[in-house]
Structure formats: structure tokens, C-alpha cells
Enzyme design. Structure first.
Site, PDB file in Angstrom:
ATOM      1  N   LEU A 133       0.851  -1.186   0.000  1.00  0.00           N
ATOM      2  CA  LEU A 133       0.000   0.000   0.000  1.00  0.00           C
ATOM      3  C   LEU A 133       0.884   1.233   0.000  1.00  0.00           C
ATOM      4  O   LEU A 133       1.998   1.219   0.531  1.00  0.00           O
ATOM      5  CB  LEU A 133      -0.905   0.025   1.238  1.00  0.00           C
ATOM      6  CG  LEU A 133      -1.975  -1.061   1.369  1.00  0.00           C
ATOM      7  CD1 LEU A 133      -2.705  -0.920   2.700  1.00  0.00           C
ATOM      8  CD2 LEU A 133      -2.957  -1.012   0.209  1.00  0.00           C
ATOM      9  N   ASP A 134       0.379   2.320  -0.593  1.00  0.00           N
ATOM     10  CA  ASP A 134       1.087   3.591  -0.549  1.00  0.00           C
ATOM     11  C   ASP A 134       1.251   4.045   0.900  1.00  0.00           C
ATOM     12  O   ASP A 134       0.496   3.628   1.790  1.00  0.00           O
ATOM     13  CB  ASP A 134       0.311   4.672  -1.309  1.00  0.00           C
ATOM     14  CG  ASP A 134       0.136   4.338  -2.780  1.00  0.00           C
ATOM     15  OD1 ASP A 134       0.956   3.570  -3.315  1.00  0.00           O
ATOM     16  OD2 ASP A 134      -0.824   4.848  -3.387  1.00  0.00           O
ATOM     17  N   ARG A 135       2.190   4.945   1.111  1.00  0.00           N
ATOM     18  CA  ARG A 135       2.470   5.443   2.466  1.00  0.00           C
ATOM     19  C   ARG A 135       1.220   5.994   3.149  1.00  0.00           C
ATOM     20  O   ARG A 135       0.989   5.748   4.326  1.00  0.00           O
ATOM     21  CB  ARG A 135       3.554   6.530   2.384  1.00  0.00           C
ATOM     22  CG  ARG A 135       3.882   7.180   3.716  1.00  0.00           C
ATOM     23  CD  ARG A 135       5.048   8.152   3.590  1.00  0.00           C
ATOM     24  NE  ARG A 135       5.256   8.883   4.826  1.00  0.00           N
ATOM     25  CZ  ARG A 135       5.938   8.434   5.869  1.00  0.00           C
ATOM     26  NH1 ARG A 135       6.472   7.228   5.835  1.00  0.00           N
ATOM     27  NH2 ARG A 135       6.092   9.159   6.958  1.00  0.00           N
ATOM     28  N   ARG A 228      -6.153   6.018  -7.232  1.00  0.00           N
ATOM     29  CA  ARG A 228      -5.990   7.466  -7.152  1.00  0.00           C
ATOM     30  C   ARG A 228      -5.978   8.097  -8.544  1.00  0.00           C
ATOM     31  O   ARG A 228      -6.628   9.118  -8.780  1.00  0.00           O
ATOM     32  CB  ARG A 228      -4.706   7.790  -6.392  1.00  0.00           C
ATOM     33  CG  ARG A 228      -4.678   7.214  -4.984  1.00  0.00           C
ATOM     34  CD  ARG A 228      -3.274   7.236  -4.382  1.00  0.00           C
ATOM     35  NE  ARG A 228      -2.770   8.580  -4.231  1.00  0.00           N
ATOM     36  CZ  ARG A 228      -1.502   8.850  -3.903  1.00  0.00           C
ATOM     37  NH1 ARG A 228      -0.642   7.854  -3.701  1.00  0.00           N
ATOM     38  NH2 ARG A 228      -1.106  10.101  -3.761  1.00  0.00           N
TER      39      ARG A 228
END
Length: 296
Positions: A133-135, A228
Site C-alpha cells: 500500500l502507498d504510504r 488514485r
């Protein structure tokens, strides 16, 4: 870690290992630092297995990278067995170290947890990230406890369900099919472009207001920043996503979480479903707060 098999047909041991998804790299590692035992006798990969033989494959122990430092902060474990562990990641945390954030990553936190769990033994599992997962994206992250298990699950189909809050009103379920590629020379940013790689995302509105929509989202491909980028592409950027046009004073990081992960276990063959109800509830609460803010 070891695996035990009862042989059902005559076969060369090396061929048996290949048929059971042992990679060439892993077979070489087993020959060097593991063990192959048939009917309690050590053998080589040239051994011809016969019907009724009992084969034990002992995987080599692994060593963690020197760049990883075990982090003993409390860990939110959602699922665990001897092969895999799924945990809940918060925002502002990398899955793995980066140049900007060399430590405090989720994999180091999982390392600390596994080290504490096996403190009385000489062998400690080394986690391998299966899903990332992204930060600033929260929710479920799955780890394998050995490189062989990471290889085994790589070919397993996974169903990941996300929840997000986007700007604007979306009233009907839909599927976004739009190829994604890098944005210019940026290492991080992505964009929709006809020369990009195929990407597909399905979404279904769960809660709707005039200015915001809470959606359930399913990925059909796994491109970087896919959700996103796709929501920006349809002019409904995610709340709090400054990189893709959704910057919002009321949200710290993008309003996006992986809330469900399901897959067929590559070892036990059981159907596994992992849920992160807490992260889903956080998004539900944020949506309600956003709507109340409008009313005020």
C-alpha cells in the site's frame, strides 16, 4: 520450516519439486542449506521417488537484510498462520524502507513482532511483502513468512476491496478502464495515457452526498496509484490526495483503505478472507464528518 509429502507416483525428486512450485533458486538453496529426506534418509534431487515414499523438504533458514531494523511497536494482526500474516497499516508509514524513510516501516514492525513471537527458538521467520500500500493508504497488507511462500502465493488470484471518499457525486456503479503510465520524468506520479499499461477499476457508491461519495472499489489490475489516478481521471479525485488533485483541509492523506482481502491459501487450499472493519469504520466516520461540515 518444512513440508511433508506422501508420494503417489514414481517421479524424479527434482521434477517433483518443480511440479510443486519450488523455484530453481529455492531448489538450489535447499541443496545448499536445507535438506531433502525420503523415508528418514537424506537424498539428492536425483533420487527417484516411489509410490508410498514419505518426502520431507526442509527449507533453508533466511537472513534478513542488514538494512532492516526490527521495530517492536504494537502490531494490529488481522490474520496469521504458520505461513502468512496479514496486518493493518496506518497512514504515514511505508510498507518498506525508502531513502526518505529508512526505518519505521511496516516490514520492520512485522519483523519485530515475529522476532518476539519466536524469541525462544533459533529460527525466526523473515517477512516478505505480498501486497503493498502507498504510504498514506491504510488497511490490509499481507506478508509471507518465507521466500518460498512468497513465490507460491505470487500466482494466487487475490480479491482486494478498498473503500474511498472522492469529491463530487457518483450515483451508479461503474468500471474505469484506462491505461496508466509514469507522468513525465516523475518517479512517483502516474497518469492515464494511451501508451500506458492496461488498468481496470470497478467502483460502487456506498454513501452519497452532493459533494462527496463513499465508494467500494475493486482492483482488476495492480498498477501503481491505480485507484488514485483513475478517480482523478473521471474528475472525482480522492479526498486528501494532494498529488492527484484532492487536497482537503479536513483530511490528512488520501481517504483510501484496503478493507478486505480474500485468496485461496496456496498451502492449505482453504479460502481465506481478511477484513479490516476498523479502517472501514474510520472512512464511514470521515464521510459523516465531511457532510456535517458542509451543513455547518
Amino acid at each position: 520450516m518444512e513440508f511433508k509429502y506422501k508420494i503417489l507416483s514414481s517421479v524424479v525428486l527434482k521434477n517433483f519439486l518443480q511440479q510443486n512450485q519450488y523455484s530453481k533458486k529455492m531448489i538450489s538453496a535447499i541443496k545448499r542449506d536445507g535438506a531433502l529426506i525420503v523415508n528418514e534418509v537424506p537424498v539428492t534431487v536425483r533420487k527417484i521417488l516411489e509410490i508410498g515414499d514419505i518426502l520431507v523438504v526442509k527449507l533453508p533458514d533466511e537472513q534478513a537484510s542488514e538494512n532492516l531494523l526490527p521495530d517492536f511497536q504494537p502490531l494490529d494482526v488481522l490474520f496469521e498462520d504458520q505461513y502468512f500474516i496479514a496486518v493493518s497499516k496506518g497512514k504515514k508509514q511505508n510498507c518498506a524502507p525508502s531513502r526518505e524513510h529508512p526505518h519505521g516501516s511496516l516490514i520492520e514492525q512485522v519483523m519485530g513482532y515475529l522476532k518476539a513471537q519466536t524469541a525462544d527458538t533459533n529460527v525466526q521467520p523473515i517477512p516478505h511483502i505480498v501486497t503493498r500500500l502507498d504510504r498514506d493508504t491504510s488497511g490490509i497488507v499481507l506478508f509471507a513468512k518465507h521466500g518460498h511462500l512468497h513465490h507460491r502465493i505470487a500466482s494466487t488470484e487475490m480479491k482486494k476491496i478498498y473503500h474511498c471518499i472522492c469529491k463530487g457525486k457518483l450515483e451508479a456503479p461503474s468500471k474505469i478502464i484506462a491505461p496508466i503510465t509514469r507522468a513525465g520524468d516523475s518517479i512517483i506520479e502516474r497518469k492515464v495515457d494511451r501508451f500506458g499499461k492496461y488498468a481496470a477499476t470497478s467502483y460502487k457508491p456506498v454513501n452519497i452526498s452532493e459533494q462527496y461519495t463513499l465508494c467500494e472499489v475493486q482492483l482488476h489490475t495492480g498498477r501503481t496509484h491505480q485507484i488514485r489516478v483513475h478517480f482523478q481521471y473521471i474528475n472525482h479525485p480522492l479526498i486528501g490526495d494532494g498529488l492527484y488533485g484532492g487536497l482537503h483541509d479536513f483530511a490528512d492523506g488520501q481517504a483510501l483503505a484496503c478493507c478486505s482481502l480474500s485468496f485461496k491459501h496456496p498451502i492449505t487450499h482453504a479460502q481465506i478472507e481478511v477484513r479490516d472493519d476498523a479502517k472501514r469504520k474510520e472512512l464511514d466516520n470521515l464521510f459523516q464528518q465531511l457532510c456535517k461540515k458542509i451543513e455547518m
